[in-house]
Motif scaffolding. Structure first.
Motif, PDB file in Angstrom:
ATOM      1  N   VAL A  55       0.865  -1.183   0.000  1.00  0.00           N
ATOM      2  CA  VAL A  55       0.000   0.000   0.000  1.00  0.00           C
ATOM      3  C   VAL A  55       0.903   1.235   0.000  1.00  0.00           C
ATOM      4  O   VAL A  55       1.833   1.333   0.813  1.00  0.00           O
ATOM      5  CB  VAL A  55      -0.921  -0.005   1.229  1.00  0.00           C
ATOM      6  CG1 VAL A  55      -1.804   1.233   1.226  1.00  0.00           C
ATOM      7  CG2 VAL A  55      -1.768  -1.274   1.259  1.00  0.00           C
ATOM      8  N   TYR A  56       0.645   2.178  -0.899  1.00  0.00           N
ATOM      9  CA  TYR A  56       1.498   3.356  -0.999  1.00  0.00           C
ATOM     10  C   TYR A  56       1.135   4.358   0.097  1.00  0.00           C
ATOM     11  O   TYR A  56      -0.036   4.684   0.313  1.00  0.00           O
ATOM     12  CB  TYR A  56       1.346   4.015  -2.373  1.00  0.00           C
ATOM     13  CG  TYR A  56       1.996   3.216  -3.471  1.00  0.00           C
ATOM     14  CD1 TYR A  56       3.334   3.411  -3.777  1.00  0.00           C
ATOM     15  CD2 TYR A  56       1.266   2.265  -4.187  1.00  0.00           C
ATOM     16  CE1 TYR A  56       3.934   2.673  -4.786  1.00  0.00           C
ATOM     17  CE2 TYR A  56       1.867   1.527  -5.187  1.00  0.00           C
ATOM     18  CZ  TYR A  56       3.219   1.734  -5.484  1.00  0.00           C
ATOM     19  OH  TYR A  56       3.823   0.992  -6.472  1.00  0.00           O
ATOM     20  N   THR A  57       2.153   4.853   0.748  1.00  0.00           N
ATOM     21  CA  THR A  57       1.960   5.839   1.806  1.00  0.00           C
ATOM     22  C   THR A  57       1.832   7.237   1.179  1.00  0.00           C
ATOM     23  O   THR A  57       1.803   7.395  -0.052  1.00  0.00           O
ATOM     24  CB  THR A  57       3.153   5.802   2.776  1.00  0.00           C
ATOM     25  OG1 THR A  57       4.339   6.163   2.065  1.00  0.00           O
ATOM     26  CG2 THR A  57       3.317   4.414   3.368  1.00  0.00           C
ATOM     27  N   ARG A  58       1.773   8.213   2.048  1.00  0.00           N
ATOM     28  CA  ARG A  58       1.614   9.593   1.572  1.00  0.00           C
ATOM     29  C   ARG A  58       2.768  10.031   0.688  1.00  0.00           C
ATOM     30  O   ARG A  58       2.610  10.836  -0.225  1.00  0.00           O
ATOM     31  CB  ARG A  58       1.476  10.526   2.773  1.00  0.00           C
ATOM     32  CG  ARG A  58       1.047  11.945   2.399  1.00  0.00           C
ATOM     33  CD  ARG A  58       0.746  12.738   3.651  1.00  0.00           C
ATOM     34  NE  ARG A  58       1.946  12.878   4.466  1.00  0.00           N
ATOM     35  CZ  ARG A  58       1.964  13.446   5.682  1.00  0.00           C
ATOM     36  NH1 ARG A  58       0.807  13.855   6.225  1.00  0.00           N
ATOM     37  NH2 ARG A  58       3.079  13.557   6.357  1.00  0.00           N
ATOM     38  N   HIS A  59       3.984   9.558   0.906  1.00  0.00           N
ATOM     39  CA  HIS A  59       5.169   9.904   0.099  1.00  0.00           C
ATOM     40  C   HIS A  59       5.401   8.909  -1.014  1.00  0.00           C
ATOM     41  O   HIS A  59       6.462   8.932  -1.651  1.00  0.00           O
ATOM     42  CB  HIS A  59       6.400   9.996   0.984  1.00  0.00           C
ATOM     43  CG  HIS A  59       6.360  11.154   1.939  1.00  0.00           C
ATOM     44  ND1 HIS A  59       7.199  11.275   3.021  1.00  0.00           N
ATOM     45  CD2 HIS A  59       5.582  12.270   1.955  1.00  0.00           C
ATOM     46  CE1 HIS A  59       6.946  12.382   3.678  1.00  0.00           C
ATOM     47  NE2 HIS A  59       5.941  13.017   3.021  1.00  0.00           N
ATOM     48  N   PRO A  62       5.778   2.097  -1.109  1.00  0.00           N
ATOM     49  CA  PRO A  62       4.922   0.935  -0.888  1.00  0.00           C
ATOM     50  C   PRO A  62       5.371   0.112   0.340  1.00  0.00           C
ATOM     51  O   PRO A  62       6.542  -0.271   0.440  1.00  0.00           O
ATOM     52  CB  PRO A  62       5.080   0.132  -2.172  1.00  0.00           C
ATOM     53  CG  PRO A  62       6.431   0.479  -2.669  1.00  0.00           C
ATOM     54  CD  PRO A  62       6.701   1.901  -2.258  1.00  0.00           C
ATOM     55  N   ILE A  63       4.461  -0.140   1.248  1.00  0.00           N
ATOM     56  CA  ILE A  63       4.771  -0.968   2.429  1.00  0.00           C
ATOM     57  C   ILE A  63       3.639  -1.968   2.639  1.00  0.00           C
ATOM     58  O   ILE A  63       2.535  -1.799   2.112  1.00  0.00           O
ATOM     59  CB  ILE A  63       4.946  -0.105   3.695  1.00  0.00           C
ATOM     60  CG1 ILE A  63       3.632   0.642   4.006  1.00  0.00           C
ATOM     61  CG2 ILE A  63       6.115   0.851   3.546  1.00  0.00           C
ATOM     62  CD1 ILE A  63       3.665   1.359   5.335  1.00  0.00           C
ATOM     63  N   SER A  64       3.946  -3.006   3.346  1.00  0.00           N
ATOM     64  CA  SER A  64       2.960  -4.038   3.703  1.00  0.00           C
ATOM     65  C   SER A  64       2.736  -3.990   5.220  1.00  0.00           C
ATOM     66  O   SER A  64       3.703  -3.986   6.005  1.00  0.00           O
ATOM     67  CB  SER A  64       3.447  -5.433   3.297  1.00  0.00           C
ATOM     68  OG  SER A  64       3.601  -5.495   1.891  1.00  0.00           O
ATOM     69  N   HIS A 155       6.505  -3.940   6.970  1.00  0.00           N
ATOM     70  CA  HIS A 155       7.723  -4.228   6.194  1.00  0.00           C
ATOM     71  C   HIS A 155       7.520  -3.741   4.740  1.00  0.00           C
ATOM     72  O   HIS A 155       6.392  -3.436   4.325  1.00  0.00           O
ATOM     73  CB  HIS A 155       8.031  -5.728   6.207  1.00  0.00           C
ATOM     74  CG  HIS A 155       6.998  -6.560   5.529  1.00  0.00           C
ATOM     75  ND1 HIS A 155       5.819  -6.961   6.147  1.00  0.00           N
ATOM     76  CD2 HIS A 155       6.944  -7.070   4.259  1.00  0.00           C
ATOM     77  CE1 HIS A 155       5.101  -7.676   5.306  1.00  0.00           C
ATOM     78  NE2 HIS A 155       5.771  -7.763   4.130  1.00  0.00           N
ATOM     79  N   ASP A 156       8.642  -3.662   4.020  1.00  0.00           N
ATOM     80  CA  ASP A 156       8.593  -3.235   2.609  1.00  0.00           C
ATOM     81  C   ASP A 156       9.610  -4.025   1.806  1.00  0.00           C
ATOM     82  O   ASP A 156      10.510  -4.659   2.382  1.00  0.00           O
ATOM     83  CB  ASP A 156       8.869  -1.736   2.499  1.00  0.00           C
ATOM     84  CG  ASP A 156      10.302  -1.410   2.811  1.00  0.00           C
ATOM     85  OD1 ASP A 156      10.991  -0.888   1.942  1.00  0.00           O
ATOM     86  OD2 ASP A 156      10.760  -1.713   3.983  1.00  0.00           O
ATOM     87  N   ASP A 157       9.444  -3.996   0.456  1.00  0.00           N
ATOM     88  CA  ASP A 157      10.337  -4.730  -0.432  1.00  0.00           C
ATOM     89  C   ASP A 157      11.453  -3.858  -1.010  1.00  0.00           C
ATOM     90  O   ASP A 157      12.288  -4.354  -1.775  1.00  0.00           O
ATOM     91  CB  ASP A 157       9.535  -5.326  -1.605  1.00  0.00           C
ATOM     92  CG  ASP A 157       8.502  -6.330  -1.109  1.00  0.00           C
ATOM     93  OD1 ASP A 157       8.741  -6.927  -0.024  1.00  0.00           O
ATOM     94  OD2 ASP A 157       7.469  -6.517  -1.778  1.00  0.00           O
ATOM     95  N   GLN A 158      11.480  -2.572  -0.690  1.00  0.00           N
ATOM     96  CA  GLN A 158      12.467  -1.641  -1.257  1.00  0.00           C
ATOM     97  C   GLN A 158      13.583  -1.310  -0.274  1.00  0.00           C
ATOM     98  O   GLN A 158      14.401  -0.424  -0.542  1.00  0.00           O
ATOM     99  CB  GLN A 158      11.753  -0.339  -1.675  1.00  0.00           C
ATOM    100  CG  GLN A 158      10.551  -0.530  -2.580  1.00  0.00           C
ATOM    101  CD  GLN A 158      10.937  -1.136  -3.917  1.00  0.00           C
ATOM    102  OE1 GLN A 158      12.030  -0.858  -4.455  1.00  0.00           O
ATOM    103  NE2 GLN A 158      10.058  -1.970  -4.479  1.00  0.00           N
TER     104      GLN A 158
END
Length: 425
Positions: A55-59, A62-64, A155-158
């Motif tokens: 899900v994309y945050t305000r900036h 993408p995080i899960s 967590h995130d994939d980046q």
């Protein structure tokens, strides 16, 4: 018929006579068969694993995010229970869970989109409260209450979070080194000031201690004099009081001993009087009675002995007289018999002697045969020319008897055969 349900279940009865339908949470209800219908809905708590992937945050990062929510249909609230029955009646727990999960996930995604990664990561409590608040207001309209919501994982994939952590780590390490250097500098300065102040304070303290020691010694000496004086007076007063108390105790003891001695003397006198009465009752009177009884018994025994002795003496005297009379009569008879025998011997001489011998012959034969009669077994031996058996034994006895006249003649000089022939002629 009656139907019951537990506290984790609700029943809805509808049909004839049940308008609007009756809702029972944890109880029992009577249902008319065929004309009324009963339905059940679960009130169990449902655990939902709310996942929002990438899900994309305000900036635009993408995080899960994964959250854990506890939801349940509120059976205590009649309005919420009615709403839940309208929306979920006939659905299983899995279907209800799926509807609530999709609702929570949508709210969770919306909140993630309005926050930055740092806000979500650093203030998890704020994020959980926002999700809980927004989801609760929406799920209440479905008759479902949110019991709790907790953010489980971010967590995130980046590697954004990892990079953010590294930058923050570097910043923290830099600040830590700067702070350490400043702290060491300040520590050295403070240590020097502290050492100086310590030495000054030590000198001042020693001076003050010396003054205090002097004042203490002076005051202590004055106090010791006063204390020792009071102590001596107290000890003297104490010893005097102890002496007085001991004297009073001794006087009391003497009084007690005098009273005890008086009581003992009284008790002894009473005991002596009691023992004298007891002696008189138990010893003297029984002794006098026993003595009187013994005297009477002795007197009776004496009289009995005297009477028995007199009777025995009289008996012995009469017995002696009877025996003497009998002996006298026997003696006279024997003397008379002997006199007659002597007179007969004088008159007949040989004839009398022969007569006496003839009288004694049977006795002699009896004495001769007595050894034979005592023999248990006799064995006879014959040479073949004489009698055998009892005739032989009888002949032996008679043979011994035929020898007697010859023996008598040798002993007395009287020929029994001649005397017998003369008397017979």
């Amino acid at each position: 018929m009656f139907h019951t349900c537990g506290p984790n279940e609700a029943m809805v009865v509808s049909g004839c006579g049940r308008s609007p339908p009756v809702m029972i949470s944890g109880g029992r209800v009577f249902v008319l068969p065929c004309i009324q219908q009963i339905q059940r809905i679960s009130l169990n708590t449902l655990t939902l694993n709310v996942k929002s992937d990438k899900v994309y945050t305000r900036h635009g990062v993408p995080i899960s995010v994964t959250g854990i929510a506890q939801v349940k249909i509120q059976g205590q609230n009649k309005e919420m229970l009615a709403t839940a029955c309208q929306m979920f009646m006939g659905k299983s727990e899995a279907e209800i869970s799926q509807i609530a999960l999709e609702t929570l996930e949508g709210h969770q995604r919306a909140i993630i989109a309005h926050l930055t990664v740092e806000e979500i990561y650093q203030d998890r409590k704020k994020f959980s409260e926002q999700v809980f608040k927004v989801a609760s207001s929406d799920l209440v309209n479905m008759g479902i209450g949110v019991v709790s919501y907790t953010l489980k994982d971010v967590h995130d994939d980046q590697d954004y979070l990892n990079s953010l952590g590294k930058a923050r780590t570097a910043q923290v390490q830099r600040d830590a080194r700067i702070g350490e250097a400043q702290y060491k500098r300040d520590a050295v300065i403070r240590e020097a000031h502290a050492t100086q102040e310590k030495i000054s304070a030590q000198y001042v303290n020693e001076i003050e201690m010396a003054k205090a020691q002097r004042d203490y010694e002076l005051k202590k000496a004055a106090y010791d004099i006063e204390v020792n004086t009071k102590k001596a007076e107290s000890e003297m007063a104490y010893q005097l009081q102890v002496a007085k108390t001991k004297q009073r105790i001794e006087e009391e003891k003497m009084q007690v001993k005098v009273v005890e001695r008086t009581q003992q003397i009284t008790l002894q006198e009473q005991e002596i009087a009691r023992k004298e009465k007891e002696l008189e009752a138990k010893v003297k009177k029984p002794a006098e009675a026993e003595r009187y009884r013994l005297e009477k018994l002795a007197e009776a025994e004496r009289l009995q002995l005297i009477m028995e002795a007199e009777a025995e003496a009289e008996s012995i005297r009469m017995k002696g007289e009877a025996e003497a009379f009998a002996m006298e009569a026997k003696g006279r008879a024997e003397a008379e018999q002997m006199a007659k025998k002597a007179e007969a011997f004088k008159q007949y001489k040989e004839g009398a002697m022969v007569d006496m011998l003839l009288e004694k012959l049977p006795l002699m034969a009896e004495e001769i045969a007595k050894p034979l009669s005592a023999a248990q077994k006799v064995t006879m031996v014959s040479s073949g020319g004489s009698e055998v058996g009892a005739a032989k034994l009888t002949g032996e006895v008679l043979d011994i008897m035929t020898r007697l006249p010859l023996t008598v003649e040798k002993l007395t000089g009287v020929n029994i055969s001649q005397v017998s022939s003369t008397r017979m002629g």
